[in-house]
Design a protein around this motif. Structure first.
Motif, PDB file in Angstrom:
ATOM      1  N   MET A 104     -12.873 -12.113   8.523  1.00 38.75           N
ATOM      2  CA  MET A 104     -12.041 -11.889   7.348  1.00 38.75           C
ATOM      3  C   MET A 104     -11.141 -13.075   7.042  1.00 38.75           C
ATOM      4  N   ARG A 105     -10.889 -13.928   8.006  1.00 40.49           N
ATOM      5  CA  ARG A 105     -10.126 -15.144   7.730  1.00 40.49           C
ATOM      6  C   ARG A 105     -10.840 -15.992   6.689  1.00 40.49           C
ATOM      7  N   ASP A 106     -12.152 -16.136   6.847  1.00 41.01           N
ATOM      8  CA  ASP A 106     -12.945 -16.908   5.879  1.00 41.01           C
ATOM      9  C   ASP A 106     -13.063 -16.167   4.552  1.00 41.01           C
ATOM     10  N   VAL A 107     -13.275 -14.847   4.625  1.00 40.33           N
ATOM     11  CA  VAL A 107     -13.420 -14.050   3.410  1.00 40.33           C
ATOM     12  C   VAL A 107     -12.141 -14.098   2.583  1.00 40.33           C
ATOM     13  N   MET A 108     -10.999 -13.889   3.208  1.00 38.18           N
ATOM     14  CA  MET A 108      -9.727 -13.900   2.487  1.00 38.18           C
ATOM     15  C   MET A 108      -9.427 -15.268   1.896  1.00 38.18           C
ATOM     16  N   ALA A 109      -9.790 -16.321   2.596  1.00 39.83           N
ATOM     17  CA  ALA A 109      -9.559 -17.667   2.057  1.00 39.83           C
ATOM     18  C   ALA A 109     -10.324 -17.851   0.754  1.00 39.83           C
ATOM     19  N   TYR A 110     -11.560 -17.360   0.710  1.00 41.09           N
ATOM     20  CA  TYR A 110     -12.347 -17.489  -0.519  1.00 41.09           C
ATOM     21  C   TYR A 110     -11.776 -16.610  -1.630  1.00 41.09           C
ATOM     22  N   LEU A 111     -11.436 -15.369  -1.305  1.00 38.14           N
ATOM     23  CA  LEU A 111     -10.891 -14.470  -2.318  1.00 38.14           C
ATOM     24  C   LEU A 111      -9.592 -15.026  -2.905  1.00 38.14           C
TER      25      LEU A 111
END
Length: 344
Positions: A104-111
């Protein structure tokens, strides 16, 4: 506006909802306060789910909203979450599942980057993991062979989906306004509506982004779980209802611009038809045989061309052979699929 709204449908979920909520709270990297958690208490009466939801809201009033409603089923809870969402993106997390913090660290960065843009990506996809906790086993469902990585893309740039690579609710994050603009509303008191949630909005998706990270942990194995074989058989009428809604909601191929998306959606609907056929053959009764004939007639009446294409696939031809040997063939194929795809 929040970056993402996480909706958690809860029905008598007190025994496991805390782990789910804690995993989502951990997604607020940097403590920006840009995530929203919507705990939807769907008329819980057998435990203290409602009280737990209120306590979580009291502890995190700027992040968590407790929503209480009369029991309407999983679809009604998702509808309530979507109606109350203030985030740019919308993600459903079932109360017995959880999110992986590192992924989710990567997912949240993109969002978060998308929230800075006027035209943000319509659909974000990541991997999910079947967690068979009682067996100490897990199976990761990835899409490396299907989607480009590291850039936004369209349906025409996708590769070939393997048999086990269908998009599930677990793997998708939709732009909230896209779901609202397409008029998505799930039926109440019906299981398996996650198929509608993923399937119906797809023709409205123009841009996609895939992250090859194991985002969603899907717990599987509870005796009362909706994918338990005995439970699925008892709810076969709901499987039929969901399949009819999918048939009615998207008219293939007219409603789809991309040939690759058309092929994927046709294969998905073919799988749904096969599931209907197989579960109606678990017990040999006149009612089951009538229902099996009726769902195929429904598809033929609604879309004759699609009916011919789906009915004559090897999967559906084999699962509908009109003899006792054909019934045994269908059940054997189902049990092989269980072992290969790890779905229950």
């Amino acid at each position: 506006m929040k970056t993402v709204s996480f909706a958690i449908p809860c029905y008598n979920s007190a025994a496991y909802m805390d782990k789910c909520i804690e995993s989502i709270l951990a997604c607020d990297f940097g403590n920006r306060g840009d995530i929203e958690i919507l705990i939807v208490d769907d008329g819980s009466t057998k435990d203290n789910t409602a009280e737990k939801a209120d306590e979580w809201q009291r502890r995190y009033p700027d992040t968590i909203v407790a929503i209480h409603q009369e029991n309407g089923g999983h679809g009604a809870a998702v509808n309530a979450g979507l109606a109350n969402a203030t985030g740019r993106y919308f993600k459903v997390v079932d109360s017995d599942d959880w999110l992986d913090e590192d992924a989710m660290r990567d997912v949240m960065a993109y969002l978060r980057r998308q929230c800075e843009l006027k035209d943000s990506t319509d659909l974000i996809i990541a991997n999910y993991v079947y967690e068979k906790v009682h067996e100490g086993a897990r199976t990761v469902m990835r899409y490396r062979n299907v989607f480009p990585e590291g850039r936004e893309f369209t349906w025409d740039e996708t590769g070939h989906f393997n048999q086990s690579q269908y998009l599930l609710m677990h793997s998708v994050i939709y732009r909230t306004e896209l779901l609202r603009d397409c008029g998505l509303k799930l039926p109440e008191h019906t299981f398996y509506v996650d198929n509608i949630f993923v399937y119906v909005p797809l023709p409205h998706v123009k841009t996609i982004y895939y992250l090859d990270v194991d985002m969603y942990r899907y717990f599987i194995g509870r005796e009362d779980q909706s994918v338990n074989e005995k439970v699925m058989y008892s709810r076969r009428d709901q499987q039929l209802r969901v399949t009819r809604i999918m048939i009615d909601s998207v008219y293939l191929p007219d409603d789809v611009e991309s040939k690759k998306l058309e092929r994927y959606m046709e294969n998905y609907l073919s799988m749904m038809m096969c599931i209907c056929s197989v579960f109606l053959r678990l017990e040999k009764t006149d009612e089951n045989e009538r229902d099996r004939a009726a769902i195929w007639q429904y598809l033929e009446d609604a879309n004759p061309v699609l009916y011919k294409r789906i009915r004559h696939t090897v999967l559906n031809w084999g699962s509908n052979i009109p003899t006792e040997m054909g019934r045994r063939f269908a059940l054997s194929a189902y049990h092989i699929a269980q072992r290969v795809f790890k779905f229950n």
